[in-house]
Design a protein around this motif. Structure first.
Motif, PDB file in Angstrom:
ATOM      1  N   ALA A 223      92.713  -7.975  26.907  1.00  0.00           N
ATOM      2  CA  ALA A 223      92.654  -8.673  25.617  1.00  0.00           C
ATOM      3  C   ALA A 223      92.920  -7.744  24.431  1.00  0.00           C
ATOM      4  CB  ALA A 223      91.295  -9.345  25.471  1.00  0.00           C
ATOM      5  N   LEU A 226      96.379  -7.244  22.647  1.00  0.00           N
ATOM      6  CA  LEU A 226      97.001  -8.233  21.756  1.00  0.00           C
ATOM      7  C   LEU A 226      97.054  -7.735  20.304  1.00  0.00           C
ATOM      8  CD1 LEU A 226      98.117 -11.112  21.258  1.00  0.00           C
ATOM      9  CD2 LEU A 226      95.749 -11.904  21.055  1.00  0.00           C
ATOM     10  N   VAL A 250      98.255 -11.918  25.651  1.00  0.00           N
ATOM     11  CA  VAL A 250      97.932 -13.334  25.423  1.00  0.00           C
ATOM     12  C   VAL A 250      97.323 -13.900  26.711  1.00  0.00           C
ATOM     13  CG1 VAL A 250      98.835 -15.638  24.925  1.00  0.00           C
ATOM     14  CG2 VAL A 250      99.755 -13.639  23.727  1.00  0.00           C
ATOM     15  N   ASP A 255      93.842 -16.690  21.939  1.00  0.00           N
ATOM     16  CA  ASP A 255      94.913 -15.689  21.730  1.00  0.00           C
ATOM     17  C   ASP A 255      96.195 -16.369  21.239  1.00  0.00           C
ATOM     18  OD1 ASP A 255      93.165 -13.790  22.716  1.00  0.00           O
ATOM     19  OD2 ASP A 255      93.978 -13.861  24.756  1.00  0.00           O
ATOM     20  N   LYS A 258      95.743 -17.164  17.633  1.00  0.00           N
ATOM     21  CA  LYS A 258      95.850 -15.935  16.823  1.00  0.00           C
ATOM     22  C   LYS A 258      97.318 -15.551  16.621  1.00  0.00           C
ATOM     23  CE  LYS A 258      91.544 -13.834  18.483  1.00  0.00           C
ATOM     24  NZ  LYS A 258      90.988 -12.697  19.233  1.00  0.00           N
TER      25      LYS A 258
END
Ligand SMILES: Cc1cc2nc3c(=O)[nH]c(=O)nc-3n(C[C@H](O)[C@H](O)[C@H](O)COP(=O)(O)O)c2cc1C
Length: 344
Positions: A223, A226, A250, A255, A258
């Motif tokens: 994670a 990202l 992602v 995510d 975002k």
């Protein structure tokens, strides 16, 4: 509600793209990905090494034919397969069959570092029916005399040559290891790139302490990875005339959101699909739909770029000031953070 987006001049039903991986080398999987909601698919790359291997193989065959009996031809093996067994003819076949099997755009991918073969194979991919082309220029420069300017000029020339020779929209999957990403992105767009994928995820070797050798095991992304694509998408969104896709890190619906808030036109995922299976694509697309529905957001346009540099009131968050703030927050209460006794 509309999840529709424009990417490389293509209209996609939603922003989710299955990025290049071996998963996308089987026609059945392309169909499953479409059923699971993917709006486009990037095929695994055709690698420069595979193109070169096939060229060498053809030369050997011609020489053998000239110098010896026709039976000798049967002694020559097929060109080296490389990753996914994708030598060029087989690759073009995948593009053709993929195109026939699904209604969503199929994006072909060329991966290499030297100039050889790009233009010719880009044209062949176009003829085979690809909707777009992604260029992945992966190079580890071990030459201590080579400058960043040399490498960028080399990449720029490849992009210009390919973009000038095909009618397809071309995107470039960028390396994050550049001193001036914004300037180089602008240069590539000026030389014909219609889109940028931020970023290519490089696969560095590790060291095995038992065997005392360099290893080449693959790790999926996590994670935290990202954040770098988010930052650069936010900085570039609305400021360059090219589509932006986020790739790397992602994993969840959050995510995806975002990535869109940062300003991505499309959102790519690979590790999540390899970990959780093709069906996970529908978790992401349905999750995005639901996220917008509960907030009564009618269109992706109302989300995209809300957190971009261009639309931000506090631009310090994208710069060195943010780095200082993060460190300040961390050191504000060190007792909570260190599991070992303090030495002062
Ligand atoms: C097993 C595997 C194979 C991949 N093959 C390719 C490839 O052929 N061409 C390419 O451009 N990227 C390739 N990638 C990179 C992915 O397309 C993607 O950019 C990267 O994994 C970061 O996205 P993620 O965090 O969603 O995994 C590959 C990644 C994995 C894990």
């Amino acid at each position: 509600m509309s999840l529709s987006t424009q990417y490389l001049g293509l209209t996609l039903k939603n922003p989710m793209i299955a990025s290049a991986s071996p998963l996308n080398s089987k026609v059945d999987n392309l169909r499953h990905l479409e059923d699971a909601g993917a709006a486009a698919i990037v095929l695994p790359s055709l690698f420069q090494e595979q193109i070169e291997a096939e060229t060498e193989n053809q030369i050997s065959r011609v020489e053998a034919f000239a110098n010896s009996s026709p039976e000798a031809l049967s002694y020559f093996p097929a060109a080296a397969n490389g990753p996914y067994g994708m030598y060029p003819e087989r690759y073009l076949d995948l593009v053709r069959r993929g195109k026939e099997s699904v209604d969503i755009p199929i994006i072909a991918s060329l991966n290499g570092s030297s100039r050889a073969g790009w233009v010719e194979h880009a044209k062949l991919m176009e003829q085979a029916g690809a909707s777009a082309l992604e260029l992945n220029m992966y190079q580890v420069s071990t030459n201590l005399l080579e400058t960043g300017r040399d490498i960028e000029a080399h990449y720029r020339d490849i992009v210009q040559a390919v973009c000038g020779s095909v009618g397809l929209p071309v995107s470039v999957k960028l390396t994050p290891y550049l001193s001036a990403i914004g300037n180089f992105a602008t240069t590539l767009v000026g030389h014909g790139a219609k889109g940028l994928v931020l970023f290519n995820r490089l696969m560095e070797p590790d060291i095995d302490l038992l065997l005392m050798k360099m290893t080449d095991t693959l790790e999926f992304s996590d994670a935290a990875e990202l954040r770098l694509p988010l930052l650069w998408t936010a900085i570039l969104a609305g400021r360059i005339k090219a589509s932006l896709a986020i790739s790397t890190g992602v994993r969840t619906v959050d995510d995806v959101v975002k990535a869109l808030l940062a300003g991505a036109d499309a959102v790519m995922t690979t590790s999540a699909l390899l970990r959780d299976g093709i069906g996970y694509m529908s978790t992401l697309t349905k999750g995005l739909h639901q996220w917008m529905e509960v907030r009564e957001i009618a269109s992706l346009k109302d989300v995209r770029g809300m957190m971009s540099w261009q639309r931000s009131r506090d631009r310090s968050v994208y710069t060195r000031a943010n780095y200082l703030r993060i460190l300040e927050h961390y050191s504000a209460s060190p007792e909570d953070k260190f599991p070992w006794p303090r030495l002062d």
